[in-house]
Design an enzyme around this catalytic site. Structure first.
Site, PDB file in Angstrom:
ATOM      1  N   ASP A   8       0.878  -1.155   0.000  1.00  0.00           N
ATOM      2  CA  ASP A   8       0.000   0.000   0.000  1.00  0.00           C
ATOM      3  C   ASP A   8       0.928   1.220   0.000  1.00  0.00           C
ATOM      4  O   ASP A   8       2.118   1.096   0.266  1.00  0.00           O
ATOM      5  CB  ASP A   8      -0.866  -0.051   1.278  1.00  0.00           C
ATOM      6  CG  ASP A   8      -1.698   1.189   1.445  1.00  0.00           C
ATOM      7  OD1 ASP A   8      -2.304   1.638   0.452  1.00  0.00           O
ATOM      8  OD2 ASP A   8      -1.749   1.717   2.584  1.00  0.00           O
ATOM      9  N   LEU A   9       0.393   2.382  -0.319  1.00  0.00           N
ATOM     10  CA  LEU A   9       1.244   3.586  -0.361  1.00  0.00           C
ATOM     11  C   LEU A   9       1.062   4.452   0.894  1.00  0.00           C
ATOM     12  O   LEU A   9       1.957   4.577   1.722  1.00  0.00           O
ATOM     13  CB  LEU A   9       0.911   4.386  -1.629  1.00  0.00           C
ATOM     14  CG  LEU A   9       1.590   5.743  -1.744  1.00  0.00           C
ATOM     15  CD1 LEU A   9       3.091   5.617  -1.918  1.00  0.00           C
ATOM     16  CD2 LEU A   9       1.009   6.520  -2.922  1.00  0.00           C
ATOM     17  N   ASP A  10      -0.155   5.037   1.006  1.00  0.00           N
ATOM     18  CA  ASP A  10      -0.412   5.976   2.100  1.00  0.00           C
ATOM     19  C   ASP A  10      -0.355   5.254   3.446  1.00  0.00           C
ATOM     20  O   ASP A  10      -1.133   4.336   3.686  1.00  0.00           O
ATOM     21  CB  ASP A  10      -1.793   6.622   1.931  1.00  0.00           C
ATOM     22  CG  ASP A  10      -1.888   7.462   0.670  1.00  0.00           C
ATOM     23  OD1 ASP A  10      -1.207   8.479   0.604  1.00  0.00           O
ATOM     24  OD2 ASP A  10      -2.644   7.085  -0.247  1.00  0.00           O
ATOM     25  N   THR A  16       1.147  10.175   4.046  1.00  0.00           N
ATOM     26  CA  THR A  16       0.296  11.181   3.391  1.00  0.00           C
ATOM     27  C   THR A  16      -1.083  11.258   4.041  1.00  0.00           C
ATOM     28  O   THR A  16      -1.851  12.165   3.734  1.00  0.00           O
ATOM     29  CB  THR A  16       0.131  10.856   1.895  1.00  0.00           C
ATOM     30  OG1 THR A  16      -0.026   9.450   1.774  1.00  0.00           O
ATOM     31  CG2 THR A  16       1.319  11.330   1.087  1.00  0.00           C
ATOM     32  N   LYS A  44      -9.162   5.622   5.492  1.00  0.00           N
ATOM     33  CA  LYS A  44      -7.891   5.064   5.014  1.00  0.00           C
ATOM     34  C   LYS A  44      -8.142   3.912   4.047  1.00  0.00           C
ATOM     35  O   LYS A  44      -8.896   2.999   4.365  1.00  0.00           O
ATOM     36  CB  LYS A  44      -7.018   4.617   6.191  1.00  0.00           C
ATOM     37  CG  LYS A  44      -6.482   5.799   6.974  1.00  0.00           C
ATOM     38  CD  LYS A  44      -5.474   5.362   8.028  1.00  0.00           C
ATOM     39  CE  LYS A  44      -4.910   6.602   8.723  1.00  0.00           C
ATOM     40  NZ  LYS A  44      -4.048   6.223   9.862  1.00  0.00           N
ATOM     41  N   GLY A  45      -7.494   3.980   2.900  1.00  0.00           N
ATOM     42  CA  GLY A  45      -7.632   2.922   1.901  1.00  0.00           C
ATOM     43  C   GLY A  45      -8.877   3.058   1.031  1.00  0.00           C
ATOM     44  O   GLY A  45      -9.084   2.263   0.123  1.00  0.00           O
ATOM     45  N   ILE A  46      -9.700   4.051   1.337  1.00  0.00           N
ATOM     46  CA  ILE A  46     -10.971   4.240   0.623  1.00  0.00           C
ATOM     47  C   ILE A  46     -10.779   5.269  -0.494  1.00  0.00           C
ATOM     48  O   ILE A  46     -10.160   6.323  -0.280  1.00  0.00           O
ATOM     49  CB  ILE A  46     -12.062   4.725   1.633  1.00  0.00           C
ATOM     50  CG1 ILE A  46     -12.138   3.792   2.843  1.00  0.00           C
ATOM     51  CG2 ILE A  46     -13.408   4.909   0.967  1.00  0.00           C
ATOM     52  CD1 ILE A  46     -12.551   2.375   2.553  1.00  0.00           C
ATOM     53  N   SER A 115      -2.478   0.660  -4.329  1.00  0.00           N
ATOM     54  CA  SER A 115      -3.023   1.824  -3.614  1.00  0.00           C
ATOM     55  C   SER A 115      -4.235   2.346  -4.357  1.00  0.00           C
ATOM     56  O   SER A 115      -4.251   2.370  -5.587  1.00  0.00           O
ATOM     57  CB  SER A 115      -1.967   2.935  -3.547  1.00  0.00           C
ATOM     58  OG  SER A 115      -2.567   4.143  -3.123  1.00  0.00           O
ATOM     59  N   ALA A 116      -5.224   2.799  -3.583  1.00  0.00           N
ATOM     60  CA  ALA A 116      -6.416   3.391  -4.205  1.00  0.00           C
ATOM     61  C   ALA A 116      -6.121   4.793  -4.736  1.00  0.00           C
ATOM     62  O   ALA A 116      -6.967   5.420  -5.364  1.00  0.00           O
ATOM     63  CB  ALA A 116      -7.540   3.458  -3.173  1.00  0.00           C
ATOM     64  N   SER A 117      -4.905   5.291  -4.479  1.00  0.00           N
ATOM     65  CA  SER A 117      -4.593   6.678  -4.842  1.00  0.00           C
ATOM     66  C   SER A 117      -4.234   6.861  -6.303  1.00  0.00           C
ATOM     67  O   SER A 117      -3.326   6.213  -6.829  1.00  0.00           O
ATOM     68  CB  SER A 117      -3.430   7.196  -3.997  1.00  0.00           C
ATOM     69  OG  SER A 117      -3.096   8.501  -4.406  1.00  0.00           O
ATOM     70  N   LYS A 118      -4.916   7.807  -6.952  1.00  0.00           N
ATOM     71  CA  LYS A 118      -4.585   8.157  -8.337  1.00  0.00           C
ATOM     72  C   LYS A 118      -3.323   9.002  -8.375  1.00  0.00           C
ATOM     73  O   LYS A 118      -2.778   9.265  -9.433  1.00  0.00           O
ATOM     74  CB  LYS A 118      -5.749   8.922  -8.962  1.00  0.00           C
ATOM     75  CG  LYS A 118      -7.006   8.077  -9.099  1.00  0.00           C
ATOM     76  CD  LYS A 118      -8.140   8.893  -9.691  1.00  0.00           C
ATOM     77  CE  LYS A 118      -9.431   8.081  -9.635  1.00  0.00           C
ATOM     78  NZ  LYS A 118     -10.601   8.888  -9.961  1.00  0.00           N
ATOM     79  N   LYS A 146     -10.791  -1.651  -1.862  1.00  0.00           N
ATOM     80  CA  LYS A 146     -10.524  -2.406  -0.640  1.00  0.00           C
ATOM     81  C   LYS A 146     -11.744  -2.303   0.264  1.00  0.00           C
ATOM     82  O   LYS A 146     -12.392  -1.249   0.266  1.00  0.00           O
ATOM     83  CB  LYS A 146      -9.306  -1.802   0.079  1.00  0.00           C
ATOM     84  CG  LYS A 146      -8.028  -1.858  -0.743  1.00  0.00           C
ATOM     85  CD  LYS A 146      -6.897  -1.052  -0.071  1.00  0.00           C
ATOM     86  CE  LYS A 146      -5.720  -0.943  -1.028  1.00  0.00           C
ATOM     87  NZ  LYS A 146      -4.605  -0.156  -0.477  1.00  0.00           N
ATOM     88  N   GLU A 170       0.256  -3.325   4.686  1.00  0.00           N
ATOM     89  CA  GLU A 170      -0.889  -2.404   4.810  1.00  0.00           C
ATOM     90  C   GLU A 170      -0.942  -1.733   6.178  1.00  0.00           C
ATOM     91  O   GLU A 170      -0.534  -2.318   7.175  1.00  0.00           O
ATOM     92  CB  GLU A 170      -2.195  -3.199   4.648  1.00  0.00           C
ATOM     93  CG  GLU A 170      -2.862  -3.064   3.308  1.00  0.00           C
ATOM     94  CD  GLU A 170      -3.476  -1.697   3.034  1.00  0.00           C
ATOM     95  OE1 GLU A 170      -3.555  -0.860   3.953  1.00  0.00           O
ATOM     96  OE2 GLU A 170      -3.880  -1.480   1.882  1.00  0.00           O
ATOM     97  N   ASP A 171      -1.496  -0.511   6.210  1.00  0.00           N
ATOM     98  CA  ASP A 171      -1.686   0.185   7.486  1.00  0.00           C
ATOM     99  C   ASP A 171      -3.170   0.295   7.848  1.00  0.00           C
ATOM    100  O   ASP A 171      -3.492   0.804   8.912  1.00  0.00           O
ATOM    101  CB  ASP A 171      -1.101   1.606   7.435  1.00  0.00           C
ATOM    102  CG  ASP A 171      -1.890   2.506   6.506  1.00  0.00           C
ATOM    103  OD1 ASP A 171      -2.203   2.059   5.375  1.00  0.00           O
ATOM    104  OD2 ASP A 171      -2.223   3.627   6.908  1.00  0.00           O
TER     105      ASP A 171
HETATM  106  C1  G6P Z   1      -5.429   5.866  -0.300  1.00  0.00           C
HETATM  107  C2  G6P Z   1      -5.692   6.633   0.986  1.00  0.00           C
HETATM  108  C3  G6P Z   1      -7.090   7.188   1.012  1.00  0.00           C
HETATM  109  C4  G6P Z   1      -7.367   7.970  -0.274  1.00  0.00           C
HETATM  110  C5  G6P Z   1      -7.179   7.078  -1.492  1.00  0.00           C
HETATM  111  C6  G6P Z   1      -7.414   7.821  -2.793  1.00  0.00           C
HETATM  112  O1  G6P Z   1      -6.090   4.648  -0.246  1.00  0.00           O
HETATM  113  O2  G6P Z   1      -5.489   5.813   2.121  1.00  0.00           O
HETATM  114  O3  G6P Z   1      -7.216   8.033   2.139  1.00  0.00           O
HETATM  115  O4  G6P Z   1      -8.688   8.494  -0.281  1.00  0.00           O
HETATM  116  O5  G6P Z   1      -5.856   6.580  -1.467  1.00  0.00           O
HETATM  117  O6  G6P Z   1      -6.370   8.753  -2.977  1.00  0.00           O
HETATM  118  P1  G6P Z   1      -6.335   9.882  -4.076  1.00  0.00           P
HETATM  119  O7  G6P Z   1      -4.907  10.394  -4.002  1.00  0.00           O
HETATM  120  O8  G6P Z   1      -6.643   9.263  -5.402  1.00  0.00           O
HETATM  121  O9  G6P Z   1      -7.353  10.901  -3.710  1.00  0.00           O
HETATM  122 MG    MG Z   2      -2.834   3.059   3.646  1.00  0.00          MG
END
Ligand code: G6P
Ligand code: MG
Length: 216
Positions: A8-10, A16, A44-46, A115-118, A146, A170-171
């Protein structure tokens, strides 16, 4: 014998979560909704949109916005979040991460990001560790977020490793559930939260012994 690592990233590679929290808290406050750190744990992770939906529901405002308005709100949050990341550098890697990645590379163990993060590619580049990852799963390609295992299965397969032969880091509780549902070995990283279902939990990556992990 484990053959690949999925991160996972964040909250795992870098902290972050604090910047996500500031940006969501400001956006929520503008909508008359107060969120605190306990509520933030549930984000977190959402994904970005699911996080916004959770915040609106929390403030009983889930029926007050059109899809276009919600997209504008999510963009506003992301613009603030990206501004907060402006000074992110190698110094923001969490303890033990760089050393662990170097050791994995020495042993030819492939690594990928789930990671769910773009924003993941941009963040990894700023942290100076992009080169360590064979693949970053694009969250746009996912059917479910997730705790569904989809992102972890894709991350393992993208580096040529069967989920059963992979270790996931994962955190967040939702992430640990996804890793386990994928059939992987789950390492929880948190000094404050109990991550139920993790095969191993540590406060930081400095505590990990890569040889022991590989031999799981
Ligand atoms: C990670 C974080 C979430 C965040 C998601 C989407 O999973 O834990 O808190 O909402 O990424 O990140 P983004 O950078 O695409 O908004
Ligand atoms: Mg995380």
């Amino acid at each position: 014998m484990k053959k690949g690592f999925v991160f996972d990233l964040d909250g795992v590679i870098t902290d972050t979560a604090k910047f996500h929290y500031i940006a969501w808290k400001d956006l929520a406050a503008n909508l008359g909704i107060t969120i605190d750190e306990t509520f933030n744990e549930t984000l977190k992770g959402i994904s970005r949109m699911d996080s916004l939906d959770k915040i609106l529901a929390y403030g009983h405002r889930e029926n007050d916005f059109t899809t276009a308005e919600k997209e504008a709100l999510a963009k506003k949050k992301n613009d603030e979040y990206v501004k907060l990341l402006a000074d992110l550098s190698e110094a923001d890697l969490l303890p033990g991460v760089h050393d662990f990645l170097v050791q994995a590379k020495k042993r030819n163990i492939p690594c990928s990001i789930a990671s769910a993060s773009k924003n993941a590619p941009m963040i990894l580049e700023k942290l100076g560790v992009l080169e360590f990852f064979g693949h970053i799963v694009d969250p746009e390609t996912l059917k479910k977020g997730k705790p569904d295992p989809e992102i972890f299965v894709k991350a393992a397969e993208s580096i040529g490793v069967a989920p059963n032969d992979a270790v996931g880091f994962e955190d967040a509780q939702a992430g640990i559930e996804g890793i386990k549902a994928a059939g992987m070995y789950a390492v929880g990283i948190s000094a404050t939260e109990v991550l139920a279902g993790a095969d191993l939990q540590v406060a930081s990556m400095t505590e990990l012994d890569i040889e022991q992990l590989i031999n799981q």
